[in-house]
Design a protein around this motif. Structure first.
Motif, short mmCIF file in Angstrom:
data_model
loop_
_atom_site.label_atom_id
_atom_site.label_comp_id
_atom_site.label_asym_id
_atom_site.label_seq_id
_atom_site.Cartn_x
_atom_site.Cartn_y
_atom_site.Cartn_z
N ALA A 140 0.79 -1.08 -0.07
CA ALA A 140 0.09 0.08 -0.01
C ALA A 140 0.92 1.21 -0.01
O ALA A 140 1.81 1.21 0.65
CB ALA A 140 -0.57 -0.03 1.32
N GLY A 141 0.62 2.21 -0.83
CA GLY A 141 1.27 3.34 -0.58
C GLY A 141 0.86 4.12 -2.11
O GLY A 141 0.31 3.84 -2.99
N SER A 142 1.53 5.48 -2.30
CA SER A 142 1.35 6.23 -3.12
C SER A 142 2.55 6.41 -4.21
O SER A 142 3.81 6.16 -3.79
CB SER A 142 1.26 7.79 -2.74
N LEU A 143 2.21 6.27 -5.46
CA LEU A 143 3.29 6.31 -6.56
C LEU A 143 3.23 7.42 -7.48
O LEU A 143 1.93 8.06 -7.72
CB LEU A 143 2.88 4.99 -7.33
N ARG A 144 4.27 7.85 -7.77
CA ARG A 144 4.16 9.12 -8.73
C ARG A 144 3.76 8.57 -10.25
O ARG A 144 4.23 7.35 -10.74
CB ARG A 144 5.63 9.91 -8.88
N LYS A 145 3.10 9.56 -10.90
CA LYS A 145 2.58 9.14 -12.36
C LYS A 145 3.71 8.40 -13.26
O LYS A 145 4.94 8.98 -13.26
CB LYS A 145 2.02 10.25 -12.96
N GLY A 146 3.41 7.51 -13.49
CA GLY A 146 4.52 6.69 -14.58
C GLY A 146 5.56 5.65 -13.69
O GLY A 146 6.24 4.98 -14.32
N THR A 147 5.43 5.89 -12.57
CA THR A 147 6.42 4.84 -11.83
C THR A 147 5.64 3.31 -11.84
O THR A 147 4.57 3.12 -11.56
CB THR A 147 6.41 5.27 -10.17
N PRO A 148 6.60 2.39 -12.01
CA PRO A 148 6.04 0.94 -12.11
C PRO A 148 5.63 0.59 -10.54
O PRO A 148 6.01 1.10 -9.84
CB PRO A 148 7.33 0.23 -12.53
N GLN A 149 4.54 -0.16 -10.77
CA GLN A 149 3.60 -0.58 -9.50
C GLN A 149 4.59 -1.65 -8.85
O GLN A 149 4.96 -2.44 -9.46
CB GLN A 149 2.41 -0.90 -9.88
N PRO A 150 5.01 -1.30 -7.59
CA PRO A 150 5.83 -2.39 -6.83
C PRO A 150 5.11 -3.69 -6.78
O PRO A 150 3.98 -3.64 -6.55
CB PRO A 150 6.15 -1.74 -5.54
N GLY A 151 5.78 -4.91 -6.74
CA GLY A 151 5.15 -6.03 -6.45
C GLY A 151 6.02 -7.16 -6.11
O GLY A 151 7.14 -6.69 -5.53
N SER A 152 5.49 -8.43 -5.81
CA SER A 152 6.30 -9.29 -5.34
C SER A 152 7.48 -9.64 -6.36
O SER A 152 7.33 -9.80 -7.37
CB SER A 152 5.48 -10.69 -5.14
N ALA A 153 8.55 -10.00 -5.62
CA ALA A 153 9.90 -10.53 -6.35
C ALA A 153 9.73 -12.02 -6.53
O ALA A 153 10.64 -12.62 -7.18
CB ALA A 153 11.02 -10.23 -5.73
N LEU A 154 8.56 -12.69 -6.13
CA LEU A 154 8.55 -14.28 -6.07
C LEU A 154 7.84 -14.63 -7.25
O LEU A 154 6.88 -13.89 -7.72
CB LEU A 154 8.03 -14.85 -4.80
N PRO A 155 8.25 -15.74 -7.73
CA PRO A 155 7.16 -16.41 -8.56
C PRO A 155 5.82 -16.41 -8.30
O PRO A 155 5.56 -16.34 -7.17
CB PRO A 155 7.73 -17.85 -9.16
N LYS A 156 4.82 -16.36 -9.23
CA LYS A 156 3.36 -16.20 -8.97
C LYS A 156 3.03 -17.40 -7.88
O LYS A 156 2.04 -17.26 -7.22
CB LYS A 156 2.61 -16.24 -10.06
N VAL A 157 3.51 -18.77 -8.20
CA VAL A 157 2.98 -19.93 -7.54
C VAL A 157 3.47 -19.78 -5.85
O VAL A 157 2.62 -20.27 -5.10
CB VAL A 157 3.80 -21.03 -8.16
N PHE A 158 4.28 -19.07 -5.87
CA PHE A 158 4.69 -18.61 -4.29
C PHE A 158 4.16 -17.41 -3.50
O PHE A 158 4.12 -17.20 -2.40
CB PHE A 158 6.06 -18.29 -4.26
N SER A 159 3.27 -16.53 -4.64
CA SER A 159 2.84 -15.28 -3.91
C SER A 159 1.68 -14.83 -4.65
O SER A 159 0.74 -13.81 -4.04
CB SER A 159 3.80 -14.08 -4.18
N LYS A 160 1.04 -15.51 -5.43
CA LYS A 160 -0.24 -14.99 -6.10
C LYS A 160 -1.42 -14.93 -5.24
O LYS A 160 -2.15 -13.82 -5.24
CB LYS A 160 -0.71 -15.81 -7.45
N ALA A 161 -1.52 -15.99 -4.36
CA ALA A 161 -2.83 -15.85 -3.43
C ALA A 161 -2.71 -14.67 -2.60
O ALA A 161 -3.93 -14.29 -1.99
CB ALA A 161 -2.92 -17.22 -3.04
N PHE A 162 -1.58 -14.39 -1.98
CA PHE A 162 -1.41 -13.40 -1.03
C PHE A 162 -2.01 -11.89 -1.71
O PHE A 162 -2.56 -11.32 -0.71
CB PHE A 162 0.15 -13.05 -0.81
#
Length: 994
Positions: free
Chosen positions: A228-250
């Motif tokens: 959760a947080g604020s991003l400046r216009k055009g900045t990529p959205q932060p996300g998980s560095a893990l493969p989806k099988v390890f993090s998607k359900a979170f």
């Protein structure tokens, strides 16, 4: 063309190209009987090197103004949390259903039709065995006429606007919801209720366009641990560095529509894009906020201008969009990276419409520039709290305590727990606690909550609870009632209780050190089991605080569940109802791994960040660059600040534990920064070390934020931050202009114990369904109460989250104290300047300096700079100087530099300060005395003569006009003090005569 446009004020307007868009598929294709066989066929084809099985075709119905059949005016409807509204009801045409057309390619086969009939028959035969479900929402969400008897008609859309906007809300929001008729032939995937653009109004000038163009977007993650947080216009959205099988359900809350679908009525029958963006859009669950930087306070040509901190209250307009609740479906917002296009999707999760369904109320609000009093989301957050009947801090005192997890993890025993309980009891004179939580590790397996590890708890968990009570604390217990280990007895004996994905395998839970199973809450047998487990913990074992973890496990994505007519959001709400019903209204519930929307009103406290950790970044072998859900102090700090506005409105924020032990790799600076954030935001304060081994200097750090004050800081750069979504500036006001704390009775005060004052302050300042919303300009939720005679001042914290030292320059508007005399007890910038300037005291370093009034001509040339080390935080207090009267400047005892004071009395020749003497404290206080000879100064502490040091001089504001000769108007003296905390006469009393 635009179907509708919403504008409020002269700056922004929001338009939508559609009324709504439905995306669905044949209902038989959503049943496990179909999807499991399809998966097996797909595996077989791939094994034979054939092409992968063709994906299921989706269909879409798009409704525009051309599809309106009838418009009705609805007068004086009531929406819970909003009040009386004007509304219009749009009855839309019923479109031909391609799934019912004879000879269509989508006509079901005999086998598929048979499976569907069996599924519908099973659904009709569902019987509820659980009678304990507790519906705390006695009032309906609205007083709209029943729409479900639509006689086979098309969708119904209702738009509403409040008749009487709330106090100080000059921009009423727009609300709308959708009613869908019964149609058992379709499985509904998503409903898009908005797809349009955010534009400038035509009346704005080019200069206004430059100042008020969207610059940031606030992203809210799905559940407790999500970003959760604020991003400046055009900045990529932060996300998980893990493969989806390890993090998607979170992070899997609301879902966008499928990329392609066949539009109904399109003669080509081609699949076309549903909701396209030119770039990868931002995704936000439940709500989002688009803001503008607004005007700049400093010229770009000034030195180091890039390091000037931009703050929200100097910003332009804002758009707040979301839903009032998430009881019916999860909602997802998609926003283009240039912040010009926005879509709102409602996720039905392939629900079969065996009965009519409605969406939650959608909400948009356009806030005028400088009109949001630092928090553009404030009105929305209060409205959501009211709609969900949230009662933050109404169930017992604010929790301050200890949790077993971060030192012992799963290696807890009755013995090592008891050692820490006794340690907590022994330090009550320094750091009293009111709860101790037994975390994971007591059971043989998740799911088998009644089965304890052999030989670890001789007296059972009831004996552990009795140990906690004997030490003067509330017993707390961790549970994950809707999660089960794959090897647990529950999972092996009841495989039909486990959620399965569309392929028939166990639904992916994401990896928390292991994969686990999610229990299907739509199954009444599961609810009965969970109910009995929680009742056992509360009634038989005696636990009155429950930390309920991995709540998202009850709504994992998959069609392998008992009732296919229940959406994932409905399943989550059902799980929370079951838990609260079993626990009862008086048990303090702490949610964790909890989807944000459904938890409002059910939990007393909620984790709002990922797990903290023994390192600032995720520790190897975990990827340090992760911005998802991996444990780290950085993730804990980020969400604790970015979700601070939720605290005391929806629940008591749980930022996770403060780790103090030397077994971690955290530095003293990092520990102090974490403590500063917790103290400034008034979050739950929990420790989690082996307290018998915590060094004295680390306990001293946490003692400086205790007791928690109950006031929640404003995050000044929440919507304008420049550094990876991490805010850097928090502000509190300390004031003696407040109403006295009123207790219902003496027993109420006794029950709340040492946290009674902070709890009552927080209750008065927080949202309550039984009282009017606080007026933002009064800043009651942002004010620390100090004794009469101390005045009003600003306390701000500045942080450097970079990996190298950084010089921060604080904007002048962040420093301005004073009262708006024309608005009674309203804090804000006073028009009067203080000719004597301000004391500037830095709490952690003990530095003192002086600054001219920022509103004066001299002050406009001055700027407050602070060189901070990597990951360092400083708390700075700015108090107005009065040349003729002595003053209490601050101390090293409490971060507020005023909450530690019980009483103060001063005149032109003396100052008497009585510090709180409830707890043992050792430190120094800093006192300003007007110009006097040092040999005439007498200081006594606790009735005995004391030695003092001259610490600094306070210059005159006229210094600059007297040939650069420094003219002193007073001195700062430092006095060492030890408070015994034994209520002895004169304990904590300081007298200064001069």
């Amino acid at each position: 063309r635009k179907c509708w446009t919403f504008r409020s004020g002269d700056h922004w307007k929001l338009s939508s190209e559609i009324l709504l868009k439905l995306v669905y598929r044949p209902s038989y294709t959503s049943t496990p009987a179909y999807t499991n066989i399809s998966y097996c066929r797909d595996v077989a084809r791939r094994a034979c090197c054939q092409n992968r099985h063709k994906p299921i075709d989706f269909f879409s119905d798009t409704y525009t103004t051309d599809d309106i059949e009838k418009i009705d005016d609805l007068e004086d409807i009531r929406i819970r949390g909003i009040g009386i509204c004007r509304a219009i009801r749009l009855r839309l045409k019923s479109k031909d259903n391609p799934l019912a057309v004879s000879g269509s390619q989508t006509t079901t086969t005999d086998a598929s039709s048979s499976r569907m009939k069996l599924e519908l028959e099973r659904q009709r035969n569902l019987k509820e065995h659980v009678t304990h479900d507790w519906d705390r929402l006695e009032e309906k969400s609205d007083t709209l006429p029943c729409q479900e008897d639509n006689n086979g008609g098309g969708p119904i859309l209702v738009f509403a606007v409040p008749k009487d906007p709330k106090v100080e809300q000059t921009a009423p929001p727009l609300l709308w919801k959708v009613f869908l008729p019964e149609n058992s032939k379709i499985a509904l995937e998503t409903v898009t209720i908005l797809h349009g653009s955010l534009d400038d109004c035509a009346t704005t000038t080019q200069d206004s366009l430059d100042k008020h163009s969207p610059s940031h977007v606030y992203i809210n993650g799905y559940q407790s641990w999500s970003y959760a947080g604020s991003l400046r216009k055009g900045t990529p959205q932060p996300g998980s560095a893990l493969p989806k099988v390890f993090s998607k359900a979170f992070n899997l809350g609301g879902s966008p529509p499928p990329s392609l679908a066949t539009e109904v009525g399109d003669q080509t029958k081609d699949q076309v894009p549903i909701c396209s963006f030119h770039d990868k859009p931002y995704r936000s669950d439940f709500f989002a906020c688009i803001t503008s930087d607004g005007t700049k306070e400093e010229p770009e040509s000034s030195p180091d201008s890039t390091k000037i901190l931009t703050i929200d209250e100097s910003g332009g307009p804002a758009l707040v969009a979301g839903w009032l609740s998430q009881h019916c479906q999860y909602g997802l917002l998609q926003i283009s990276q240039d912040l010009s296009t926005i879509a709102m999707h409602v996720s039905f999760d392939n629900v079969i419409l065996k009965k009519g369904m409605a969406t939650d109320w959608a909400y948009v609000e356009i806030v005028a520039p400088h009109g949001f009093d630092e928090e553009p989301m404030a009105h929305y957050l209060h409205t959501v709290a009211s709609h969900n009947v949230a009662r933050p801090l109404q169930n017992g005192p604010m929790v301050t305590g200890w949790c077993s997890w971060y030192h012992y993890y799963e290696k807890i025993t009755a013995g090592n727990l008891r050692e820490n309980f006794f340690k907590l009891q022994s330090i009550r004179n320094k750091f009293p606690t009111n709860a101790a939580i037994v975390d994971d590790g007591y059971m043989t397996a998740w799911g088998d909550w009644h089965s304890l590890k052999p030989n670890k708890f001789p007296a059972g968990l009831k004996g552990v609870a009795e140990d906690i009570l004997a030490c003067g604390m509330r017993p707390g217990l961790w549970m994950a009632p809707f999660a089960a280990d794959k090897h647990s007895k529950l999972a092996t004996q009841h495989p039909d209780w486990l959620i399965r994905n569309d392929e028939g395998r166990l639904a992916n839970s994401s990896y928390c050190g292991k994969f686990f199973c999610g229990l299907d809450v739509t199954n009444p047998h599961v609810r009965e089991y969970v109910y009995s487990c929680i009742r056992r913990a509360v009634v038989d074992w005696g636990y009155t605080v429950l930390k309920i973890d991995f709540l998202y496990a009850s709504c994992l994505k998959g069609n392998g569940k008992y009732d296919l007519s229940i959406s994932r959001a409905q399943a989550m709400t059902l799980a929370l109802q079951c838990i609260r019903s079993a626990a009862g209204p008086d048990v303090y519930l702490i949610g964790c791994g909890c989807p944000i929307g459904p938890g409002i009103g059910y939990v007393d406290a909620n984790r709002i960040s990922a797990d903290t950790g023994p390192t600032f970044y995720p520790e190897f072998p975990l990827p340090y660059w992760d911005n998802g859900t991996l444990p780290s102090l950085r993730a804990m700090i980020r969400n604790s600040m970015s979700r601070a506005p939720l605290g005391h409105r929806w629940w008591h924020n749980d930022p996770d534990c403060l780790l103090l032990g030397k077994t971690t790799k955290l530095t003293d600076i990092q520990v102090a920064s974490a403590a500063s954030v917790v103290g400034m935001t008034s979050g739950m304060l929990l420790l989690s070390d082996d307290l018998t081994k915590v060094p004295h200097e680390r306990m001293e750090i946490v003692s400086k934020i205790f007791p928690i004050t109950g006031a929640t800081a404003i995050v000044l750069d929440l919507h304008s931050t420049k550094y990876e979504g991490l805010p850097t500036v928090l502000r509190l006001w300390c004031t003696d202009r407040h109403d006295p704390v009123i207790y219902n009775n003496d027993k109420d005060k006794e029950i709340m114990g040492f946290n009674h004052e902070a709890t009552m302050l927080a209750r008065q300042a927080s949202f309550s369904p039984d009282s009017e919303d606080p007026i933002p300009s009064k800043r009651v939720r942002n004010c620390i109460h100090v004794p009469k005679g101390m005045g009003t001042w600003t306390a701000i914290s500045i942080s450097n989250w970079k990996n190298e030292p950084s010089l921060s320059r604080v904007p002048r508007s962040a420093l301005l104290p004073g009262w708006k005399e024309d608005e009674g007890n309203s804090i804000g910038e006073s028009e009067k300047t203080n000719a004597d300037g301000f004391h500037v005291f830095s709490f952690w370093s003990g530095d003192y300096s002086w600054m001219p009034d920022p509103r004066s001509e001299e002050g406009k040339k001055y700027e407050l700079r602070k060189l901070l080390k990597s990951h360092e935080t400083e708390i700075i207090h700015l108090k107005p100087v009065n040349q003729t009267l002595p003053d209490y400047i601050g101390s090293t005892i409490h971060f507020s530099c005023g909450y530690e004071v019980r009483q103060i009395d001063r005149s032109s020749d003396h100052l008497t300060v009585q510090l709180r003497n409830d707890f043992h404290r050792l430190g120094s206080v800093y006192i300003y005395i007007p110009r006097a000879k040092l040999e005439q100064v007498e200081v006594t502490v606790a009735g005995k003569d004391a030695v003092f040091q001259t610490y600094a001089n306070t210059p005159s504001s006229a210094t600059s006009s007297t040939n650069n000769q420094t003219r002193m108007v007073g001195r700062i003296i430092r006095v060492a003090i030890e408070i015994q905390g034994d209520q002895s006469p004169n304990d904590g009393e300081i007298n200064v005569k001069f």
